[in-house]
Design an enzyme around this catalytic site. Structure first.
Site, short mmCIF file in Angstrom:
data_model
loop_
_atom_site.label_atom_id
_atom_site.label_comp_id
_atom_site.label_asym_id
_atom_site.label_seq_id
_atom_site.Cartn_x
_atom_site.Cartn_y
_atom_site.Cartn_z
N THR A 13 1.06 -1.23 -0.05
CA THR A 13 -0.02 -0.29 -0.01
C THR A 13 0.71 0.86 0.58
OG1 THR A 13 -1.80 -1.14 1.55
CG2 THR A 13 -1.94 1.16 1.41
N VAL A 14 1.87 1.63 0.95
CA VAL A 14 2.35 2.20 1.33
C VAL A 14 3.52 2.33 0.12
CG1 VAL A 14 3.25 4.60 3.01
CG2 VAL A 14 1.75 2.57 3.51
N ALA A 33 13.08 19.62 -2.74
CA ALA A 33 15.17 19.01 -2.42
C ALA A 33 15.95 19.83 -2.73
CB ALA A 33 14.53 18.20 -2.47
N VAL A 132 3.85 8.15 12.36
CA VAL A 132 2.51 7.93 13.58
C VAL A 132 2.38 8.97 13.28
CG1 VAL A 132 2.06 8.70 16.37
CG2 VAL A 132 4.87 7.45 15.30
N GLY A 134 0.03 9.50 10.66
CA GLY A 134 0.21 9.04 8.58
C GLY A 134 0.47 9.84 8.08
N GLU A 190 -3.90 -3.36 9.13
CA GLU A 190 -2.43 -3.47 9.68
C GLU A 190 -1.91 -4.86 8.10
OE1 GLU A 190 1.38 -2.25 10.30
OE2 GLU A 190 -0.45 -0.78 10.61
N LYS A 205 3.23 3.50 18.55
CA LYS A 205 2.76 4.86 18.68
C LYS A 205 2.96 6.04 19.71
CE LYS A 205 0.84 4.27 14.38
NZ LYS A 205 -1.36 4.46 13.60
P1 NAP Z 1 1.82 -4.84 2.55
O1 NAP Z 1 0.89 -3.42 1.68
O2 NAP Z 1 1.45 -5.25 2.93
O3 NAP Z 1 2.81 -3.96 2.04
C1 NAP Z 1 4.32 -4.96 2.55
C2 NAP Z 1 5.29 -4.73 1.01
O4 NAP Z 1 6.51 -5.61 2.01
C3 NAP Z 1 5.05 -5.91 0.32
O5 NAP Z 1 4.55 -5.04 -0.94
C4 NAP Z 1 5.48 -6.99 0.82
O6 NAP Z 1 5.68 -7.75 -1.10
C5 NAP Z 1 7.24 -6.16 0.87
N1 NAP Z 1 7.91 -7.31 1.62
C6 NAP Z 1 7.77 -8.49 2.45
N2 NAP Z 1 8.42 -9.04 2.93
C7 NAP Z 1 9.73 -8.24 1.43
C8 NAP Z 1 10.85 -9.07 1.80
N3 NAP Z 1 12.11 -9.85 1.91
N4 NAP Z 1 11.30 -8.29 0.50
C9 NAP Z 1 11.31 -7.31 -0.38
N5 NAP Z 1 9.51 -6.86 0.21
C10 NAP Z 1 8.82 -8.00 0.81
O7 NAP Z 1 1.93 -2.60 4.11
P2 NAP Z 1 1.55 -1.36 4.65
O8 NAP Z 1 0.12 -1.04 4.42
O9 NAP Z 1 2.44 -0.87 2.79
O10 NAP Z 1 2.56 -1.05 5.18
C11 NAP Z 1 4.02 -0.70 5.32
C12 NAP Z 1 4.52 -0.34 6.47
O11 NAP Z 1 3.98 0.81 6.96
C13 NAP Z 1 4.27 -1.16 7.61
O12 NAP Z 1 5.58 -0.87 8.94
C14 NAP Z 1 2.62 -0.20 8.33
O13 NAP Z 1 2.70 -0.50 9.65
C15 NAP Z 1 3.29 1.40 7.92
N6 NAP Z 1 2.24 1.83 8.05
C16 NAP Z 1 1.31 1.72 7.36
C17 NAP Z 1 0.19 2.95 7.08
C18 NAP Z 1 -1.04 2.15 6.11
O14 NAP Z 1 -1.84 3.38 5.97
N7 NAP Z 1 -1.00 1.58 5.36
C19 NAP Z 1 0.52 4.00 7.35
C20 NAP Z 1 1.18 3.88 8.22
C21 NAP Z 1 2.26 3.16 8.67
P3 NAP Z 1 4.68 -8.54 -1.64
O15 NAP Z 1 3.61 -7.63 -2.98
O16 NAP Z 1 5.12 -9.39 -2.52
O17 NAP Z 1 3.65 -9.12 -0.81
N1 HSE Z 2 -2.82 0.37 10.29
C1 HSE Z 2 -2.26 2.04 10.88
C2 HSE Z 2 -3.41 2.18 11.30
C3 HSE Z 2 -2.12 2.34 9.59
O1 HSE Z 2 -4.98 1.91 11.04
O2 HSE Z 2 -3.37 2.89 11.98
C4 HSE Z 2 -1.26 4.13 10.77
O3 HSE Z 2 0.04 3.66 11.04
#
Ligand code: NAP
Ligand code: HSE
Length: 439
Positions: A13-14, A33, A132, A134, A190, A205
């Site tokens: 997603t991110v 930048a 923290v 978003g 998550e 957070k």
């Molecule tokens: P996600 O959609 O599950 O994406 C995680 C990505 O990591 C996937 O693309 C996955 O690959 C990749 N990955 C996992 N293991 C890997 C490896 N060994 N080598 C390379 N790529 C690998 O998660 P997300 O929502 O983007 O979140 C990412 C981080 O941001 C997390 O720590 C989350 O807590 C944080 N975060 C998320 C949000 C939110 O709103 N989503 C907001 C703030 C913070 P595949 O695509 O191949 O499965």
């Molecule tokens: N899963 C988290 C939330 C993403 O819902 O707040 C943002 O950190």
């Protein structure tokens, strides 16, 4: 124009949002930048998986070494969630001379000390604005803009998924399971949404903010926490009837006895700014001695708000701003804490107790008596006749009715013990729900 080569590791997603901003709005990032942020590589796990963004030929790779072995890549957005392999990959990236930008609060809350120490030893930096709240720039505000202040406390909504769930349940009467699924589809949750709904994500957070804002060294597991997974539609209706909205609040409060920290679904009086925060938005109300009370509000989860924070950190890192704050803040260093944590059982508060009891004489006196034995004074009682239910088993008909009690101020420990005792009463049909109240 100068060029700084960057990479993304993990494109869910991110990471996809980060790629979109870098590729589609390179002119904008270059203007801010004073250099081009050139996306050189994107490391993913499965090259055959369909991606949501069109990438130039040759950008995608499954081989992390293509980043580690390329000394021209200076900044890496590490977008893998969870603890492993995220931790090992982050360490490898630091060792190979990269500065890191991450949104992974679980990793920072668990391994922050190790990662920041290693970064310092290697002369590298880790930026984490996106970890923290978003899209809300709370890390920069707390670590830089408010640095002339003593923070007295903060009250915050830090988990977008939980806020989305409680809003949809309260406003639309939606079912818990359906809304969780929607939050996953919208990219808020998550990979394992248990962390969102059981209060873990908000506690992680809060631990980061407590570290930054109060100089506390907190193991997030020590933070008293309850999630929204205890809530039902009955709680939503009772709260609404009493003039409140239920929000998952993360609280830090400085007291003479130390820093209070807790995460709990809380009844917040309608009309208070925190009560009006809807859907996946987050908010942080910060009480500072010089600046006064500040309220930060905005999208707390989701692809583009989070990517906005990541790319801003990439720009700050490329131009050298992150290095300066990283050096001066000494986060997760061996410095002693500036403040101690209060023991969770001593935390004060008013509580909402919801019980489902047999409708029969003497029930209220048993419950009131149990509360009295624990030194808890009742502020109000509501018997919700409209939500009662009748059950017939073994030829007997029983009527159950929800009772809601609001207490006067007591302690976390006393309220927990009283609830445990109430749950043993024969007239109590379902375990008592205990939530905090913020008038
Ligand atoms: P996600 O959609 O599950 O994406 C995680 C990505 O990591 C996937 O693309 C996955 O690959 C990749 N990955 C996992 N293991 C890997 C490896 N060994 N080598 C390379 N790529 C690998 O998660 P997300 O929502 O983007 O979140 C990412 C981080 O941001 C997390 O720590 C989350 O807590 C944080 N975060 C998320 C949000 C939110 O709103 N989503 C907001 C703030 C913070 P595949 O695509 O191949 O499965
Ligand atoms: N899963 C988290 C939330 C993403 O819902 O707040 C943002 O950190």
């Amino acid at each position: 124009m100068k060029v700084t080569k960057v990479a993304i590791v993990g494109m869910g997603t991110v990471g996809t949002g980060v790629a979109r901003l870098l590729l589609d709005h390179g002119d904008r990032t270059a203007r801010h930048a004073g250099r081009t942020l050139w996306l050189e590589k994107v490391v993913i796990r499965d090259i055959n998986k369909k991606r949501q963004v069109d990438l130039p030929e040759g950008l995608l790779t499954e081989d992390l070494n293509e980043v580690l072995d390329n000394p021209e890549i200076k900044v890496v957005a590490q977008m893998i969630g969870g603890l492993e392999p995220a931790r090992t990959i982050l360490l490898k990236l630091l060792e190979s001379g990269k500065d890191i930008v991450t949104a992974n609060k679980a990793l920072l809350a668990e391994h922050g000390a190790e990662l920041f120490d290693r970064a310092r030893e290697l002369g590298r930096s880790i930026a984490f604005e996106a970890a923290v709240a978003g899209g809300i720039p709370i890390i920069t505000n707390m670590s830089q803009c408010l640095s002339a202040n003593q923070l007295n406390g903060l009250q915050a909504i830090l988990n977008g998924t939980s806020n989305f769930v409680v809003t949809q349940m309260a406003e639309k009467g939606a079912s818990y399971d359906k809304v969780i699924q929607q939050a996953q589809e919208l990219g808020y949750a998550e990979a394992d949404p248990t962390m969102d709904v059981d209060g873990t994500d908000a506690a992680q957070k809060l631990a980061i903010l407590a570290h930054l804002g109060f100089g506390a060294r907190v193991n997030w597991k020590e933070i008293a926490r309850t999630g929204i997974d205890v809530l039902t539609q009955t709680d939503m209706k009772c709260a609404d009837h009493l003039g409140y909205r239920i929000k998952l609040l993360a609280i830090a409060q400085l007291t003479k006895e130390g820093l209070e920290l807790h995460v709990s679904p809380t009844l917040v009086k309608k009309g208070r700014p925190l009560a009006e925060v809807q859907d996946a938005n987050n908010a942080i109300s910060v009480d500072c001695d010089a600046a006064g009370n500040l309220f930060f509000y905005g999208p707390g989860a989701g692809q583009m708000p989070t990517a906005s924070a990541i790319v801003a950190d990439m720009i700050d890192t490329a131009v050298g701003r992150t290095e300066l704050t990283f050096e001066t803040l000494k986060l997760w260093s061996k410095q002693p804490p500036r403040v101690n944590l209060r023991e969770p059982n001593t935390l004060a508060g008013e509580f909402y107790l919801r019980l489902t009891v047999l409708e029969q004489p003497g029930v209220l006196s048993q419950i009131a008596g149990t509360l009295g034995e624990h030194g808890i004074s009742i502020k109000s009682i509501l018997q919700q006749e409209g939500l009662s239910k009748i059950e017939s088993t073994d030829g007997q008909t029983r009527k159950y009715v929800p009772i809601v009690i609001l207490t006067h101020k007591t302690s976390e420990g006393a309220s927990r013990q009283a609830v445990a005792a109430i749950n043993t009463l024969k007239c109590v049909e379902q375990q008592c729900i205990r939530l905090r109240v913020l008038d």
